[in-house]
Each structure stands twice: as structure tokens, then as C-alpha cells.
Design an enzyme around this catalytic site. Structure first.
Site, PDB file in Angstrom:
ATOM      1  N   GLY A 196       0.831  -1.221   0.000  1.00 48.84           N
ATOM      2  CA  GLY A 196       0.000   0.000   0.000  1.00 48.84           C
ATOM      3  C   GLY A 196       0.853   1.253   0.000  1.00 48.84           C
ATOM      4  N   GLY A 235     -15.415  -3.615   7.446  1.00 49.23           N
ATOM      5  CA  GLY A 235     -14.864  -3.242   6.142  1.00 49.23           C
ATOM      6  C   GLY A 235     -13.371  -3.534   6.022  1.00 49.23           C
ATOM      7  CG  ASP A 256      -3.319  -9.625  -1.405  1.00 51.61           C
ATOM      8  OD1 ASP A 256      -3.635  -8.955  -2.392  1.00 51.61           O
ATOM      9  OD2 ASP A 256      -2.684  -9.150  -0.437  1.00 51.61           O
ATOM     10  CE  LYS A 308      -0.664  -6.955  -1.540  1.00 52.91           C
ATOM     11  NZ  LYS A 308      -1.487  -6.796  -0.334  1.00 52.91           N
ATOM     12  N   GLY A 322      -5.848   0.200   2.021  1.00 50.66           N
ATOM     13  CA  GLY A 322      -6.781   1.293   2.253  1.00 50.66           C
ATOM     14  C   GLY A 322      -6.713   2.327   1.142  1.00 50.66           C
TER      15      GLY A 322
HETATM   16  N1  HSE Z   1      -6.642  -7.138   0.554  1.00 52.26           N
HETATM   17  C1  HSE Z   1      -5.351  -6.504   0.666  1.00 52.26           C
HETATM   18  C2  HSE Z   1      -4.899  -6.516   2.117  1.00 52.26           C
HETATM   19  C3  HSE Z   1      -5.450  -5.093   0.136  1.00 52.26           C
HETATM   20  O1  HSE Z   1      -5.708  -6.849   2.997  1.00 52.26           O
HETATM   21  O2  HSE Z   1      -3.759  -6.223   2.400  1.00 52.26           O
HETATM   22  C4  HSE Z   1      -4.126  -4.442  -0.143  1.00 52.26           C
HETATM   23  O3  HSE Z   1      -3.437  -5.060  -1.174  1.00 52.26           O
END
Ligand code: HSE
Length: 405
Positions: free
Chosen positions: A129, A182, A196, A200, A297
């Protein structure tokens, strides 16, 4: 003034518009000229929203407009983002993306296309992020041989694990609460199954090696099988459980993995809690360093896209080299890698002497609240050897890898 466009006006895309608008003075100073969002591409109509003035449904309007020099791709997913990104790059427009899936799948190819058309494909927002980890690897640490990257790169799972640890709550319960707040998606599979984080660490491993690491080659395990009991044992051992995305340069090549691991208080990632992300990087000259901050976010991610927009504006017409080739790299054999393991054993089926005979001399961990079982810390052994022993042992309840001491 440079004209820009945003592909996809969801959470991140609207955040990018907000950052460019609210910090326009700073951005203008840094970029050497103002940035103006001329178009927003989205299928939706956004009735009553001021964005309607810029809204287009046809990507070719943007691609064919010579005034537009920079695209922010915040659509997510492979298609149509892949096709639309290629079109933009082939028209000589730089693309700044938050789309980790697309970067993990096609990063090297899109960088090559950008090079061929004297523009740039930037992807700071795809990992960590708002933490500037990509720029750090590509610029600040370019002189280093990166030996090791370990990160907490998924905010959703770190939030869940922190809650399980601090509140003693069960996985399902915390996930439900995270969804209500959320912090977790309605469909949380990509996060909780580790997919995810896998994408990365594939991106980071590619930048480490300068070649392409296929995310499908990375051993990936999520957090869905962790229980409150695991955290009770972790506490007894002065440890906690974190979902780590790891990539290490070994004699056999790069060893990459995503898995929940037990780490002790001495580990730099031990205190990274809640939705925060952190990436630990070891360089051969630098030694250890760590990068910490808001890993997900709307505004933190949009801020990272805006940083790329500034870079793209400063270097319009020039390609900035990124060391990520298309040649696919073979990873080190994960089953041959060695570590110690924490295993929970049913006391009625596996006596301590049997645990020692099976796994070798290790350490027993008792919890008064769980009299029917005990924990056993194995000596260091290969993944393959441990898996064989664990699978055939009647009474083996579960296991977690241990990182560090
Ligand atoms: N779903 C991902 C997380 C969003 O929770 O880190 C950011 O890549």
C-alpha cells in the site's frame, strides 16, 4: 500541465483523484508542472457525482487523446486491465498501477513494452500500500544484493491474527467482524488463503532476482486452519503467529513461501499488528532494514499511485529502467528447505518418548488448559522429512512452522 486519466473509479481510483486534487500544490512542485485528471474510465454512470464530467466508457477515447500522458490503472484483476494497459503503453503513455494481480502476472512484459515506447510502467501501490517498498528496492537499494525479504504484506490477515492473539477469538468470528468493519472483503478467499500475499512476494522476488518469479511456483498456505489453541501455545512460548511472505537467496536459488509461522519477540516483524504491513529487507552490504506503515486502504494506496504519477510526469518521454526481465526463474526446492516445526500431539496416542523417537530430540510445551494434548518443538529438519513423519503419525493434530529460534 500534464493530462492524466484514471482507469476504474472504485475505492482506490477515487482516492487517486482525491490525492491529486487535495495535494495539487505539492504534486505540482514535485512534478515540475500541474497534474490534471482529464478522464475517468468506468462502466458505471455515477449519477449526480461531479466525476460524471470526466467519465468515459470507451478506453480508446483516452488512448487516442495525445494530450493524455499518464494513466492510473486502479481497476484490479487481469482483464480488461491487461489489454487497456498494453494499449496505453503502446501509445507511449505511462501507466501507474495498484493492480498486484496484473503486475504479478505480466509485470516484466509490461515493463518491456513501456521501454519499447519510451514510457513507464510503475507499480509502487501493488505491494505494501502506502509503504514505498518498490521504489526502495528499485532505487535506494539498487547497489545491494538482496539476500532476504520477509514481509507482512496483507493487512486483512494481519488484522485477523492480531485479534485472535489479543482477544483469544476464533478465526471465523474475527473474520465476520472484520467483514462488518470493512477490513475484509465479502469474498475473503484471496486474503485468508494467502493468494494476495503470494502475488506480492512474487513481485518482490522478481525485483530481488531481476528475473520473473511465477507466483504459481510459490508454496502458499493461508490462515484458515489456525485456532485459538495455537495462540495459547504461541503465548506460552513467548511467540506469536504471523502470515509471512518470504523470499530468501539460498545456495540452491531463491526460496519463496507464504505461510503462517511462529515468530519470537526478537523477530523484527513480531510487533507489526492490526492492518499494518511491514517488509524486512536484508542486503549484502546494508544488512537489515525494515519498512513499516499503512499497507492497504484508499488513501495510503492512492498516495503510492500519486508518487508514481509524479515520477511519470518528471520523466515524460523517457523510460526509467527497472531490473525485471521476462526470463522465468526456477525457485529452490521448498520440500528440501530446513526449519523446525511446532506440532500439537494427542497425549492419548503419542507419548513424549514416541514424539522424541519420531521427530528427534525437541522441546515439550504443556498447557494446563489442554490436558489431552501437548506441543512439541522439533529439531531442524527438511520440510519433506517433517511432512512424512507428521502425516503418518496417528495423534498428530496440527503443525506450524517456526521462523528463527
Ligand atoms: N486485501 C489486501 C490486504 C489489500 O488486505 O492487504 C491491499 O493489497
Amino acid at each position: 500541465m500534464i493530462e492524466a486519466a484514471i482507469y476504474g473509479y472504485g475505492n482506490i481510483g477515487s482516492g487517486v483523484a482525491e490525492v491529486i486534487e487535495k495535494n495539487q500544490d505539492r504534486i505540482e512542485k514535485a512534478a515540475g508542472q500541474g497534474i490534471h485528471v482529464k478522464y475517468v474510465l468506468d462502466l458505471r454512470e455515477f449519477e449526480g457525482d461531479p466525476v460524471r464530467e470526466k467519465l468515459v466508457h470507451d478506453v480508446d477515447i483516452i488512448v487516442n487523446d495525445p494530450e493524455v500522458k499518464i494513466i492510473c490503472e486502479t481497476m484490479g484483476g487481469n482483464e480488461p486491465a491487461y489489454t487497456f494497459t498494453k494499449k496505453a503503453l503502446m501509445a507511449g503513455k505511462s501507466v501507474c498501477t495498484s493492480n498486484k494481480e496484473l503486475v504479478a502476472n505480466h509485470g516484466a512484459e509490461l515493463i518491456r513494452i513501456a521501454a519499447e515506447h519510451q514510457c513507464n510502467y510503475f507499480f509502487e501501490a501493488s505491494v505494501g500500500g502506502g509503504i514505498p517498498i518498490i521504489r526502495t528496492l528499485n532505487n535506494a537499494l539498487k547497489q545491494e544484493n538482496i539476500l532476504n525479504i520477509s514481509g507482512i504484506v496483507n493487512g486483512t490477515t494481519n488484522y485477523i491474527l492480531t485479534k485472535m492473539e489479543k482477544d483469544g477469538a476464533a478465526f471465523e468470528e474475527v473474520l465476520k467482524e472484520a467483514q462488518e468493519l470493512g477490513f475484509a472483503e465479502r469474498n475473503p478467499e484471496a486474503d485468508v488463503e494467502g493468494y494476495d500475499a503470494c502475488r506480492k512476494i512474487a513481485i518482490l522476488s522478481s525485483l530481488m532476482s531481476g528475473r520473473s518469479v511465477d507466483y504459481q511456483d510459490i508454496y502458499t498456505e493461508g490462515i484458515t486452519k489456525l485456532t485459538t489453541e495455537d495462540f495459547l501455545y504461541a503465548k506460552k512460548m513467548d511467540k506469536t503467529v504471523k502470515l509471512l511472505a518470504m523470499s530468501k537467496l539460498t545456495e540452491e536459488g531463491y526460496l519463496a513461501m507464504v505461510a503462517p509461522v511462529l515468530i519470537g519477540q526478537e523477530h523484527p516483524l513480531y510487533n507489526v499488528n492490526g492492518v499494518f504491513n511491514a517488509v524486512f529487507v536484508k542486503g549484502n552490504m546494508l544488512g537489515d532494514s525494515m519498512y513499516y506503515g499503512s499497507g492497504a486502504g484508499k488513501l495510503p494506496t492512492a498516495s503510492a499511485v500519486a508518487a508514481d504519477v509524479i515520477e511519470a510526469a518528471r520523466f515524460t518521454g523517457t523510460h526509467l529502467q527497472i531490473d525485471w526481465g521476462e526470463e522465468k526463474i526456477a525457485l529452490a526446492d521448498m520440500p528440501s528447505s530446513k526449519r523446525s516445526f511446532f506440532v500439537r500431539l494427542d497425549r492419548n496416542k503419542v507419548l513424549e518418548a514416541k514424539a522424541a523417537a519420531e521427530f528427534g530430540n525437541g522441546r515439550v510445551v504443556f498447557l494446563e488448559s489442554l490436558p489431552e494434548e501437548y506441543g512439541y518443538i522439533t529439531p531442524v529438519m527438511s520440510e519433506r522429512e517433517f511432512a512424512e513423519k507428521f502425516e503418518k503419525l496417528d495423534g498428530a493434530i496440527s503443525r506450524i512452522r517456526i521462523e528463527g529460534k
